[in-house]
Motif scaffolding. Sequence first.
Motif, mmCIF file in Angstrom:
data_model
loop_
_atom_site.group_PDB
_atom_site.id
_atom_site.type_symbol
_atom_site.label_atom_id
_atom_site.label_comp_id
_atom_site.label_asym_id
_atom_site.label_seq_id
_atom_site.Cartn_x
_atom_site.Cartn_y
_atom_site.Cartn_z
ATOM 1 N N SER A 163 0.725 -1.251 -0.517
ATOM 2 C CA SER A 163 -0.232 -0.159 -0.217
ATOM 3 C C SER A 163 1.015 1.570 -0.056
ATOM 4 C CB SER A 163 -0.832 -0.381 1.538
ATOM 5 O OG SER A 163 -0.140 -0.358 2.655
ATOM 6 N N GLY A 164 2.142 0.975 0.453
ATOM 7 C CA GLY A 164 2.744 2.735 0.935
ATOM 8 C C GLY A 164 3.400 2.382 -0.446
ATOM 9 N N ARG A 193 2.776 6.487 -2.964
ATOM 10 C CA ARG A 193 4.325 7.025 -4.119
ATOM 11 C C ARG A 193 3.766 6.481 -4.875
ATOM 12 N NH1 ARG A 193 6.929 3.983 -0.292
ATOM 13 N NH2 ARG A 193 8.146 2.238 -1.203
ATOM 14 N N LEU A 194 3.341 5.627 -5.752
ATOM 15 C CA LEU A 194 3.114 6.056 -7.394
ATOM 16 C C LEU A 194 2.385 6.610 -7.728
ATOM 17 C CD1 LEU A 194 3.360 2.070 -8.131
ATOM 18 C CD2 LEU A 194 5.435 3.742 -8.566
#
Length: 311
Positions: A301-302, A306-307
């Motif tokens: 999920s992080g 970021r994407l």
Amino acid sequence: MAAATNEENSFLHSIGKRKTMPHTLVLEHVSPATRLLEKRRQMFEVQEALEAQKQEFNRKEEVFKRREEGLKKKDLELQESLIRFSKFLQENDSKRTRAEKKASDEIKLRSQKEGEIEQLNVTLGDLKGEKKTTSDVVEKNMSYQKYLETVLDVADEYHEINDLLMRYATLEATNNDLREHAKECNSKNEETRAALQAYTKMKTDEILNLNNSISRLKKELESRERDSLVTQSNRDYNAQITSQKTLENGQVCMATDNLFHRCNSRSKVNHPPYTNPLEQLGVIGDFMADLGAIVKQWKQSGKQARLAGDK
């Protein structure tokens, strides 16, 4: 020898019984000094059994000696009886032979006497001449007659010359009998000495055999003691390994219980209060698997966040 073998077997059996008796001390829980004292006590018991066996052997040896002396005495009496009986039979045979010979001789003698009568008549003249010669000899021997009479005057216990001569003949016969008896006694002594030497040699061989048995038993005892020491060392080593494994098992169980309580306190799943380490490890494994999945999901999920921010 069979009796000695039976006694040796019974003695070994008694020692075996002593070795199989329960120990008064638990040797695996005492110090080496105490074990050494216990081994010495067992050796002392074996030594006492050996001494008792020696005393029993000495007692039986005395009994056998008395029996042997009695048998020798009876054997000598039997031999004397056989000798007397043999002499009796020989005398009877001799008497019968003499009687038969006497009858034959008398028949021959009768015929001879008839011829001798004529010869005796011729010889009579010769004898008359010899009579004069004999008379001269008698006169010469009268000195001996006078000497014997002088002896009779000195010795009050003899009243006639014939008594003195008979006494001399009796003493000479007694002396001959004593010499014969001395020869028989010497012969019997030699036989008894030879028998005693044979018996002594036999008993000496038995004593040597018993000493060899004692040496062999001592060697077996020393071998058993060495085996016992090796066995005790192995037991101590196994006890040490078992104690170490028990300690490691306790440490693992404590660590597992600690991890179980930490995982159970942080988990939202209500688990039963397990006490079995395997069940606790199962709960810990599930918790770690869930935690790994949560971390993995958080990382994904992080990364997605970021994407999205870069776009």
